[in-house]
Motif scaffolding. Structure first.
Motif, mmCIF file in Angstrom:
data_model
loop_
_atom_site.group_PDB
_atom_site.id
_atom_site.type_symbol
_atom_site.label_atom_id
_atom_site.label_comp_id
_atom_site.label_asym_id
_atom_site.label_seq_id
_atom_site.Cartn_x
_atom_site.Cartn_y
_atom_site.Cartn_z
ATOM 1 N N UNK B 122 0.703 -1.164 -0.554
ATOM 2 C CA UNK B 122 0.068 -0.250 -0.324
ATOM 3 C C UNK B 122 0.795 0.992 -0.040
ATOM 4 N N UNK B 123 2.093 0.979 0.453
ATOM 5 C CA UNK B 123 3.264 1.992 0.308
ATOM 6 C C UNK B 123 3.471 2.751 -0.567
ATOM 7 N N UNK B 124 3.530 3.738 -0.876
ATOM 8 C CA UNK B 124 3.569 4.251 -2.346
ATOM 9 C C UNK B 124 4.740 5.350 -2.146
ATOM 10 N N UNK B 190 6.817 7.147 4.255
ATOM 11 C CA UNK B 190 6.152 6.313 3.688
ATOM 12 C C UNK B 190 5.435 6.960 2.478
#
Lengths: 185, 264
Positions: B122-124, B190
């Motif tokens: 989910x981390x972008x 993040x």
């Protein structure tokens, strides 16, 4: 539009809050258990009808713990429900098993020499809880009446043997807590 | 050559001396024999601090990146080994794994890894290149995984009724708390990433290092102390207890058998 970033912003804080809550909850339980005195733990035991427990248990096993031969049983399986007190009766034993697990934990913490026996007592208590959990599962699926005689009597017999050995443990150790334990179990 | 601020230098020096002091406590108080994997982790940290410092000061960015991530990989492996060491102390009260543990620990590992990978996916992080993204996401995954494992072990031990010895608990509490803080810090890394410049990233990194130094001080103090004494039992009683245990095992074997039917 829900993007990964949006999900990340929502999910990660929730996850973190959940982890912190779980950490605090279990650490507090651990602290409570480690600071409990012998009397604290013992006061949580619920009195049970010892004669009835012994009657049901000794129908399955003899005094030395050896299982009786098939055919030696005098109790009609259909009467076990009333003798043990149904699911409620087993839940009392289950609650007492939680206390016995704490007692075993107490012994392990303060008497590491008794580790092996304490561990066995802990496993016995967990086994009884397992039997009770199976019966609760059977209750939910409507199979309680057929499952009850099989699991309930074993749970009671294991409980009986466990309590006898717990008393023996304290008697042999000449531990002062024996008198209190005898009164409750 | 990378210029380091006064605060950066302070953290490097504090890290090195903090780890050296902790190693001294582990060896002088003989905790190293009880926790060889934790001791190896701290020893690796001493080596890592020295190697990375000189690589940062005198090496290239590429050299620093590859050295950092090679050592980070070793770091995660050693941390997992410490998790195993702690689990070993908690779930092997008699020298063998507790019978009611069964597959629970493996499930805990598997589920923790899946959740960790899911959250990392989910981390972008907004970054300038792939290297930065790998750095941020790698740290985030490591923090999530370690936190889950420590809390999972704690929960399992409380449910199973297995006590923790003092020093095992202190090591776990330190690593667990630092990992949870790491989730927060790396989560912010993040989200904010590095496209706005290094200032925010550096500030968060400093907070993380400071939290870690507090953890090191906690270990130095608590591992230097003796655990509470157990209450001794006479030899005669120990012998009787061993006989009792053999009897219990025999009787349980009887009761587990079916009464002419199949077992559960």
């Amino acid at each position: 539009m829900i993007t990964r970033v949006n999900l990340f912003v929502v999910v990660v804080p929730l996850f973190l809050a959940l982890l912190v809550s779980l950490a605090i909850y279990y650490l507090l339980r651990m602290r409570k258990a480690s600071s409990a005195t012998w009397s604290d733990i013992l006061n949580r035991l619920i009195e049970v009808d010892r004669d009835r427990i012994a009657f049901v248990a000794l129908d399955l096993v003899n005094e030395t713990g050896r299982q009786r031969e098939v055919g030696d049983s005098e109790i009609d399986p259909s009467n076990l429900w009333d003798l043990i007190g149904g699911i409620d009766g087993l839940e009392v034993l289950e609650k007492n098993c939680d206390v016995f697990i704490e007692l075993a934990c107490y012994v392990q913490r303060w008497h590491p020499e008794a580790l092996v026996v304490a561990e066995q007592l802990r496993l016995n208590a967990r086994e009884i809880k397992w039997h009770v959990a199976r019966l609760k599962g059977a209750q939910e699926t409507g199979n309680l009446r057929s499952s009850y005689p099989l699991y309930a009597q074993r749970a009671v017999a294991t409980y009986y043997i466990m309590t006898r050995h717990l008393l023996a443990l304290y008697e042999q150790g000449n531990l002062v807590e024996l008198a209190q334990l005898q009164a409750v179990i | 050559m990378q210029h380091l601020s006064g605060l950066d230098l302070f953290f490097w020096v504090a890290s090195l001396f903090g780890h050296l002091a902790l190693l001294a406590v582990l060896w002088l108080r003989k905790r190293a024999f009880e926790f060889p994997l934790f001791t190896s982790l701290i020893t690796m940290y001493v080596g890592r601090t020295i190697v990375l410092f000189f690589t940062l000061r005198y090496g290239s960015r590429d050299a620093y990146f590859y050295t950092y991530w090679s050592l980070a990989f070793v770091d995660v492996l050693l941390q997992l080994a410490v998790v195993y060491e702690i689990a070993s102390h908690v779930f092997r009260p008699t020298g063998t794994w507790a019978q009611d543990l069964r597959w629970s620990f493996l499930w805990l590992l598997a589920i923790s890894a899946v959740i960790g990978l899911g959250l990392t996916w989910l981390a972008v992080p907004p970054t300038q290149n792939l290297r930065q993204a790998i750095a941020i996401r790698g740290n985030f995954f490591s923090s999530v995984l370690m936190s889950e494992l420590f809390i999972g072990i704690t929960a399992m031990s409380v449910t199973m009724g297995l006590p923790w010895r003092t020093h095992v608990a202190r090591i776990a509490q330190g690593l667990g708390t630092y990992s949870i803080i790491g989730i927060g810090i790396e989560g912010l890394h993040s989200y904010f990433g590095l496209t706005q410049g290094m200032q925010g990233y550096t500030l968060l990194s400093h907070v993380r290092i400071a939290a870690y130094l507090v953890c090191v001080i906690y270990w130095i103090v608590t591992l230097a102390q003796e655990a509470p004494e157990s209450r001794g039992m006479p030899v005669q009683m120990q012998r009787q207890l061993r006989l009792l245990q053999r009897r219990v095992a025999f009787e349980l074997a009887n009761i587990k058998g079916p009464r002419g039917g199949s077992d559960h």
